[in-house]
Design a protein around this motif. Structure first.
Motif, mmCIF file in Angstrom:
data_model
loop_
_atom_site.group_PDB
_atom_site.id
_atom_site.type_symbol
_atom_site.label_atom_id
_atom_site.label_comp_id
_atom_site.label_asym_id
_atom_site.label_seq_id
_atom_site.Cartn_x
_atom_site.Cartn_y
_atom_site.Cartn_z
ATOM 1 N N GLN A 204 -8.254 -4.456 1.834
ATOM 2 C CA GLN A 204 -9.414 -4.057 1.035
ATOM 3 C C GLN A 204 -10.660 -4.772 1.566
ATOM 4 O O GLN A 204 -10.617 -5.976 1.826
ATOM 5 N N PHE B 10 0.115 5.422 5.026
ATOM 6 C CA PHE B 10 -0.439 4.504 4.016
ATOM 7 C C PHE B 10 0.246 4.707 2.666
ATOM 8 O O PHE B 10 0.536 3.754 1.949
ATOM 9 N N THR B 11 0.515 5.970 2.304
ATOM 10 C CA THR B 11 1.115 6.227 0.981
ATOM 11 C C THR B 11 2.598 5.883 0.965
ATOM 12 O O THR B 11 3.179 5.718 -0.101
ATOM 13 N N LEU C 59 -6.217 7.990 -4.325
ATOM 14 C CA LEU C 59 -7.573 7.633 -3.855
ATOM 15 C C LEU C 59 -8.197 8.697 -2.967
ATOM 16 O O LEU C 59 -7.514 9.356 -2.189
ATOM 17 N N LEU D 194 -3.608 -2.176 6.828
ATOM 18 C CA LEU D 194 -4.589 -1.832 5.797
ATOM 19 C C LEU D 194 -4.906 -3.051 4.942
ATOM 20 O O LEU D 194 -4.068 -3.929 4.740
ATOM 21 N N LEU E 168 -1.897 4.724 -3.354
ATOM 22 C CA LEU E 168 -3.042 5.191 -2.563
ATOM 23 C C LEU E 168 -3.174 6.712 -2.599
ATOM 24 O O LEU E 168 -4.221 7.257 -2.265
ATOM 25 N N ARG E 169 -2.106 7.402 -3.052
ATOM 26 C CA ARG E 169 -2.175 8.872 -3.183
ATOM 27 C C ARG E 169 -3.312 9.308 -4.099
ATOM 28 O O ARG E 169 -3.844 10.394 -3.959
ATOM 29 N N SER F 153 -2.758 9.195 6.215
ATOM 30 C CA SER F 153 -2.480 9.482 4.801
ATOM 31 C C SER F 153 -0.981 9.360 4.541
ATOM 32 O O SER F 153 -0.550 8.762 3.547
ATOM 33 N N THR G 89 -11.333 4.332 2.079
ATOM 34 C CA THR G 89 -11.208 5.083 0.815
ATOM 35 C C THR G 89 -12.352 4.716 -0.126
ATOM 36 O O THR G 89 -13.117 3.790 0.149
ATOM 37 N N ILE H 61 -10.367 0.657 0.641
ATOM 38 C CA ILE H 61 -9.206 0.292 1.460
ATOM 39 C C ILE H 61 -9.500 0.786 2.872
ATOM 40 O O ILE H 61 -9.779 1.965 3.096
#
Ligand SMILES: Cc1cc2nc3c(=O)[nH]c(=O)nc-3n(C[C@H](O)[C@H](O)[C@H](O)COP(=O)(O)OP(=O)(O)OC[C@H]3O[C@@H](n4cnc5c(N)ncnc54)[C@H](O)[C@@H]3O)c2cc1C
Length: 386
Positions: A258, A292-293, A302, A256, A299-300, A289, A234, A264
């Motif tokens: 950073q 992760f969210t 990003l 996940l 994270l939505r 997607s 991201t 990320i």
């Protein structure tokens, strides 16, 4: 800097200049051995280049826990000595079901027995470590603060430069095409740029290992197949947003964390293969997607910058094949890392260098016995996760 000159001869040749081949050459040259790495593209250009950075000791069997404990010691040592980042920001496995907690209790017991300080923690403690987590469905977490992450390309470059300092030769843009064998003994290798005389070869080509075994005429069944495994990055965000590697089996076998640049990075269990295709897919983009969210709703917001694919070189029990192949003297293999070869590389290098220079090693290399497939002695599935 790596050279294009192919030496006429070398005592030992490592085929493959990924983290594993380079770490092996580093360890051997440090011990005074004459070694050459032959890499068909550039150093680190295989799976190593595409890896998700993770380094963990949270495995589910004695051998992998011991090997990874040693590997983490070596990561710490070399990152300090050679100046590349290795951050011990931990691995956090989110657990959602009672049977998952039971399984992780067993794993933690094995890890603790061999000195890895993993603990079962509460969802609230997990949220203290990563405040952005959605813990509404989490019932516990497995947490080891001494796991971590390193930049694969940076680390490989540092091992490569220091291997050269110890006298190793790294030959790029040179592809191994065949073996010169007389009476069961290796005499040399044929490459796209001429031949090199050698008596000892290590196959460190991971996803390509079966092709090299075939070139060497190896009959032993060592099933290693390339699978397409994808990752995402991201836009960068505030440093420290997601310090550890966060894992959720419930949500797509997602991992996940950073990166040092702030993005990320991670992936999910989504895999295709066996295949040598590396095109990223729309299905992966959707899955990653969604999952992760679920784990971190923020994270939505990003932007996804890029997805890419690399290989998991998989064996039937997700453990690599490491050892000497007796059919041909002196031929070794260190391949089939099944998605966790970056983290293992420093300890694998130590084991392979021990086998070559001493004929034995204190680390439990038998677990990775290349003959176990043929004997039908598969290990328990190694915990496969970034
Ligand atoms: C998306 C993704 C995420 C991952 N995340 C993690 C993670 O978090 N932690 C972790 O530990 N692992 C992770 N992995 C796995 C890790 O990347 C690999 O296990 C590791 O890089 C293997 O290193 P290697 O040196 O064995 O193989 P490679 O890096 O693939 O090196 C093999 C080399 O051999 C060369 N080669 C092949 N054939 C020939 C030939 N005929 N002649 C000369 N050279 C040849 C290739 O060009 C290549 O450079 C991930 C992998 C992917 C794809």
């Amino acid at each position: 800097m790596p050279t294009r000159e192919l030496p006429e001869r070398s005592e030992i040749v490592v085929i493959g200049g990924g983290i594993v081949g380079v770490a092996i050459a580093h360890e051997l040259s440090k011990r005074g051995e004459e070694v050459t790495v032959i890499e068909k593209r550039f150093i680190g250009s295989g799976s190593t280049f595409r890896c998700g950075t993770g380094i963990r000791q949270q495995f589910n069997d004695e051998a992998n826990v011991r090997v990874m404990k040693r590997s983490v010691e070596l990561w710490g040592h070399y990152s300090e000595e050679y100046g590349f980042p290795f951050e011990q920001t931990g691995y956090l496995f989110l657990l959602y079901y009672d049977d998952e907690v039971e399984e992780f209790r067993r794993n933690i017991e094995i890890q603790n027995r061999f000195g890895v300080p993993t603990r079962l923690i509460t969802p609230e403690e997990a949220k203290e470590i990563v405040p952005l987590l959605d813990i509404s469905e989490v019932i516990a977490a497995s947490w080891n603060p001494t796991d971590g992450k390193a930049d694969p390309f940076h680390a490989t470059a540092k091992f490569a430069l220091n291997a050269e300092r110890f006298g190793a030769r790294l030959v790029e843009y040179t592809e191994v095409k065949g073996f010169i064998v007389e009476n069961g003994e290796i005499k040399g290798l044929k490459t796209s740029r001429g031949t090199i005389k050698t008596g000892t070869v290590i196959n460190a080509t991971n996803a390509w290992a079966k092709l090299i075994n075939a070139m060497a005429g190896i009959k032993t069944k060592i099933p290693i197949e390339p699978y397409k495994h994808q990752a995402v990055i991201t836009q960068p965000v505030r440093k420290g947003a997601v310090k550890p590697m966060v894992i959720s089996f419930k949500y797509g076998h997602a991992y996940l964390t950073q990166t040092s640049h702030g993005g990320i990075v991670g992936g999910v269990g989504y895999e295709e293969g066996p295949t040598y295709d590396l095109n990223p897919s729309y299905e992966f983009l959707r899955e990653v997607s969604y999952y992760f969210t679920k784990i971190i709703p923020a994270l939505r917001e990003l932007l996804i910058l890029r997805t890419w694919a690399g290989y998991y070189a998989k064996t039937p029990d997700s453990n690599p094949a490491i050892g000497k192949i007796e059919e041909l003297s002196d031929y070794y293999i260190a391949a089939g890392f099944s998605g966790h070869g970056f983290m293992m590389a420093p300890a694998v290098a130590e084991m392979v260098a021990d086998l070559i220079t001493k004929g034995r090693t204190d680390l439990p290399v038998e677990w990775y016995d290349p003959y176990r497939f043929e004997r039908g002695e598969l290990r328990g599935q190694a915990l496969q996760m970034g």
